[in-house]
Design a protein around this motif. Structure first.
Motif, PDB file in Angstrom:
ATOM      1  N   HIS A  59      12.257  -7.367   1.111  1.00 23.69           N
ATOM      2  CA  HIS A  59      10.939  -7.397   1.728  1.00 23.69           C
ATOM      3  C   HIS A  59      10.288  -8.769   1.533  1.00 23.69           C
ATOM      4  O   HIS A  59      10.266  -9.304   0.418  1.00 23.69           O
ATOM      5  N   LYS A  60       9.764  -9.316   2.632  1.00 25.14           N
ATOM      6  CA  LYS A  60       9.066 -10.593   2.575  1.00 25.14           C
ATOM      7  C   LYS A  60       7.597 -10.355   2.864  1.00 25.14           C
ATOM      8  O   LYS A  60       7.249  -9.882   3.950  1.00 25.14           O
ATOM      9  N   PRO A  61       6.722 -10.658   1.951  1.00 23.85           N
ATOM     10  CA  PRO A  61       5.293 -10.423   2.186  1.00 23.85           C
ATOM     11  C   PRO A  61       4.751 -11.352   3.263  1.00 23.85           C
ATOM     12  O   PRO A  61       5.206 -12.489   3.434  1.00 23.85           O
ATOM     13  N   ARG A  62       3.808 -10.828   4.024  1.00 22.98           N
ATOM     14  CA  ARG A  62       3.147 -11.632   5.039  1.00 22.98           C
ATOM     15  C   ARG A  62       2.047 -12.474   4.395  1.00 22.98           C
ATOM     16  O   ARG A  62       1.650 -12.244   3.256  1.00 22.98           O
ATOM     17  N   LYS A  63       1.535 -13.400   5.181  1.00 23.92           N
ATOM     18  CA  LYS A  63       0.476 -14.255   4.661  1.00 23.92           C
ATOM     19  C   LYS A  63      -0.758 -13.434   4.318  1.00 23.92           C
ATOM     20  O   LYS A  63      -1.446 -13.704   3.327  1.00 23.92           O
ATOM     21  N   GLN A  64      -1.013 -12.399   5.149  1.00 23.38           N
ATOM     22  CA  GLN A  64      -2.191 -11.570   4.900  1.00 23.38           C
ATOM     23  C   GLN A  64      -2.044 -10.746   3.627  1.00 23.38           C
ATOM     24  O   GLN A  64      -3.056 -10.280   3.070  1.00 23.38           O
ATOM     25  N   ASP A  65      -0.802 -10.505   3.178  1.00 20.96           N
ATOM     26  CA  ASP A  65      -0.591  -9.714   1.964  1.00 20.96           C
ATOM     27  C   ASP A  65      -0.940 -10.502   0.706  1.00 20.96           C
ATOM     28  O   ASP A  65      -1.254  -9.911  -0.337  1.00 20.96           O
ATOM     29  N   ILE A  66      -0.869 -11.822   0.781  1.00 18.53           N
ATOM     30  CA  ILE A  66      -1.077 -12.626  -0.424  1.00 18.53           C
ATOM     31  C   ILE A  66      -2.305 -13.522  -0.319  1.00 18.53           C
ATOM     32  O   ILE A  66      -2.703 -14.153  -1.300  1.00 18.53           O
ATOM     33  N   ASP A  67      -2.902 -13.574   0.877  1.00 17.96           N
ATOM     34  CA  ASP A  67      -4.071 -14.436   1.063  1.00 17.96           C
ATOM     35  C   ASP A  67      -5.191 -13.599   1.683  1.00 17.96           C
ATOM     36  O   ASP A  67      -5.120 -13.218   2.858  1.00 17.96           O
ATOM     37  N   GLU A  68      -6.207 -13.284   0.906  1.00 15.64           N
ATOM     38  CA  GLU A  68      -7.302 -12.444   1.402  1.00 15.64           C
ATOM     39  C   GLU A  68      -8.075 -13.134   2.524  1.00 15.64           C
ATOM     40  O   GLU A  68      -8.600 -12.478   3.419  1.00 15.64           O
ATOM     41  N   MET A  90      -1.698  -3.552   8.174  1.00 13.03           N
ATOM     42  CA  MET A  90      -1.090  -2.316   7.676  1.00 13.03           C
ATOM     43  C   MET A  90       0.199  -2.646   6.933  1.00 13.03           C
ATOM     44  O   MET A  90       0.791  -3.711   7.125  1.00 13.03           O
ATOM     45  N   SER A  91       0.600  -1.709   6.096  1.00  8.14           N
ATOM     46  CA  SER A  91       1.830  -1.919   5.319  1.00  8.14           C
ATOM     47  C   SER A  91       3.032  -2.056   6.241  1.00  8.14           C
ATOM     48  O   SER A  91       3.190  -1.289   7.191  1.00  8.14           O
ATOM     49  N   ASP A  92       3.904  -3.068   5.956  1.00 14.63           N
ATOM     50  CA  ASP A  92       5.096  -3.266   6.780  1.00 14.63           C
ATOM     51  C   ASP A  92       6.380  -3.126   5.971  1.00 14.63           C
ATOM     52  O   ASP A  92       7.439  -3.568   6.395  1.00 14.63           O
ATOM     53  N   GLU A  93       6.255  -2.515   4.814  1.00 15.76           N
ATOM     54  CA  GLU A  93       7.439  -2.342   3.976  1.00 15.76           C
ATOM     55  C   GLU A  93       8.252  -1.161   4.486  1.00 15.76           C
ATOM     56  O   GLU A  93       7.741  -0.054   4.624  1.00 15.76           O
ATOM     57  N   GLU A  94       9.532  -1.424   4.770  1.00 18.65           N
ATOM     58  CA  GLU A  94      10.404  -0.381   5.290  1.00 18.65           C
ATOM     59  C   GLU A  94      10.862   0.529   4.161  1.00 18.65           C
ATOM     60  O   GLU A  94      11.151   0.074   3.045  1.00 18.65           O
ATOM     61  N   MET A  95      10.949   1.816   4.473  1.00 15.83           N
ATOM     62  CA  MET A  95      11.359   2.809   3.480  1.00 15.83           C
ATOM     63  C   MET A  95      12.415   3.708   4.088  1.00 15.83           C
ATOM     64  O   MET A  95      12.408   3.965   5.298  1.00 15.83           O
ATOM     65  N   VAL A  96      13.321   4.175   3.259  1.00  9.66           N
ATOM     66  CA  VAL A  96      14.394   5.052   3.693  1.00  9.66           C
ATOM     67  C   VAL A  96      14.064   6.473   3.248  1.00  9.66           C
ATOM     68  O   VAL A  96      13.737   6.707   2.084  1.00  9.66           O
ATOM     69  N   ASP A  97      14.143   7.381   4.201  1.00  9.87           N
ATOM     70  CA  ASP A  97      13.890   8.782   3.885  1.00  9.87           C
ATOM     71  C   ASP A  97      15.032   9.599   4.475  1.00  9.87           C
ATOM     72  O   ASP A  97      15.244   9.598   5.694  1.00  9.87           O
ATOM     73  N   GLU A  98      15.831  10.247   3.631  1.00  5.91           N
ATOM     74  CA  GLU A  98      16.976  11.009   4.091  1.00  5.91           C
ATOM     75  C   GLU A  98      16.526  12.211   4.928  1.00  5.91           C
ATOM     76  O   GLU A  98      15.454  12.777   4.729  1.00  5.91           O
TER      77      GLU A  98
END
Length: 349
Positions: A36-45, A120-128
């Motif tokens: 996962h690579k954070p976006r600029k908005q995730d680390i810069d308010e 919004m959150s862009d972290e991908e998640m795996v759900d079986e």
């Protein structure tokens, strides 16, 4: 071949068979998720706030466009034509309504997309996969995920986005409400009244002259219009569609309805020409039976018995116009029709 060579060959064959079976069952290896690579908005308010303002701006533009839609509908006449390059001459109403409504809908969609991609959150998640019927644990997990999504969307922490989004979504349906007005003019009491009133002379539709009693022969059918209604008038078609009159002279002894006799003059009766089924003009008269026939759906009315329906889908008699003779010897109306003309909308009022 020695026994050792045979044993090695069999072992190799078994390994190849096992490997082939594994490949057949899983021909493509699961590459997994990339880091996962954070976006600029995730680390810069500050970047997050810029995105927030951009989303709010799009929603605000949508609200302004909706207001522009309503204003365009009110301001521009239906027949207003303007020149717009490169479109040429176009309807001002159609252009302004299409442009403002398109901007309103586009800005809502663009705002939602920009919100989702930057805040919004862009972290991908795996759900079986699981069974269709959810277990209590799964239901609890869904509710927890929903709560996490609401928290990660920052909708609670960013009221500017929330309020402008709700405002844009609430105002867009107003466009559809305004369009309902275009279904037609408000009828008010126009369908209940015609141009006929006390003292208006009956004008022959063919000669455009006032009618005298002696002009109407027994067994004849004459069509009339109200005095003052000219064919070149702008609203002629709208008015004649309600006021069209047919006049028949019947021997008074042949008239069965007492009120009809009282509303006539020397056997001359006047009824609406508009069928009470779907509003077609009636024009077919049978003088021996005093029946008139609607050519559209064959509704038949007995003019010697209050124009009651004797056949067909019409549900009501033809409205009668009370007539008399003025001091100049011309036939005149003594009021309007006793009930609204045409299809019986009024009984369901």
């Amino acid at each position: 071949m020695s026994s050792q060579e045979i044993s090695e060959a069999e072992s190799l064959r078994h390994e190849q068979d096992a490997h082939g079976t594994e490949v057949a069952e899983h021909p493509f290896a699961d590459p997994g998720l990339p880091p996962h690579k954070p976006r600029k908005q995730d680390i810069d308010e500050r970047a997050a706030r810029r995105s927030e303002r951009a989303v709010a701006l799009l929603f605000t533009v949508s609200m302004l466009a909706t207001i522009g839609f309503i204003a365009s509908f009110v301001i521009f006449p239906v027949d207003k034509i303007i020149y717009v390059w490169p479109l040429g001459h176009v309807s001002a109403t159609n252009l302004s309504l299409g442009l403002t409504l398109g901007i309103a809908l586009f800005c809502i969609g663009a705002g939602a997309v920009h919100w989702g991609r930057t805040l919004m959150s862009d972290e991908e998640m795996v759900d079986e996969r699981h069974a269709v019927a959810a277990t209590p644990e799964v239901k609890a997990k869904v509710m927890a995920d929903f709560a996490d999504g609401a928290r990660e969307s920052a909708i609670g922490r960013r009221p500017l986005i929330r309020n402008t989004m709700f405002g844009a979504l609430a105002m867009v349906p107003l466009s559809g409400v305004v369009l309902l007005r275009e279904l037609g003019p408000l009828p008010e009491d126009k369908l209940r009244k015609t141009l006929w009133s006390k003292g208006k002379q009956l004008i022959n539709m063919n000669t455009n002259e006032p009618l005298r009693p002696e002009d109407v022969a027994v067994g004849s059918l004459t069509f009339a219009k109200p005095e003052g209604l000219e064919e070149h008038a702008e609203d002629f078609n709208n008015q004649i569609a309600k006021a069209a009159l047919m006049i028949v002279r019947i021997q008074p002894d042949d008239i069965k309805d007492r009120r009809q006799l009282e509303w006539s003059h020397d056997g001359i009766v006047a009824f609406s020409k508009i069928c009470t089924h779907v509003g077609c003009p009636i024009s077919l008269y049978e003088q021996q039976t005093h029946h008139v026939l609607c050519p559209c759906h064959q509704s038949t009315f007995d003019l010697s018995d209050g124009a009651r329906v004797i056949f067909g889908p019409a549900g009501h008699p033809l409205p009668q116009l009370r007539i008399g003779v003025n001091d100049k010897g011309y036939l005149e109306a003594l009021g309007d029709f006793d009930v609204p003309v045409g299809p019986a909308f009024w009984e369901r009022g």
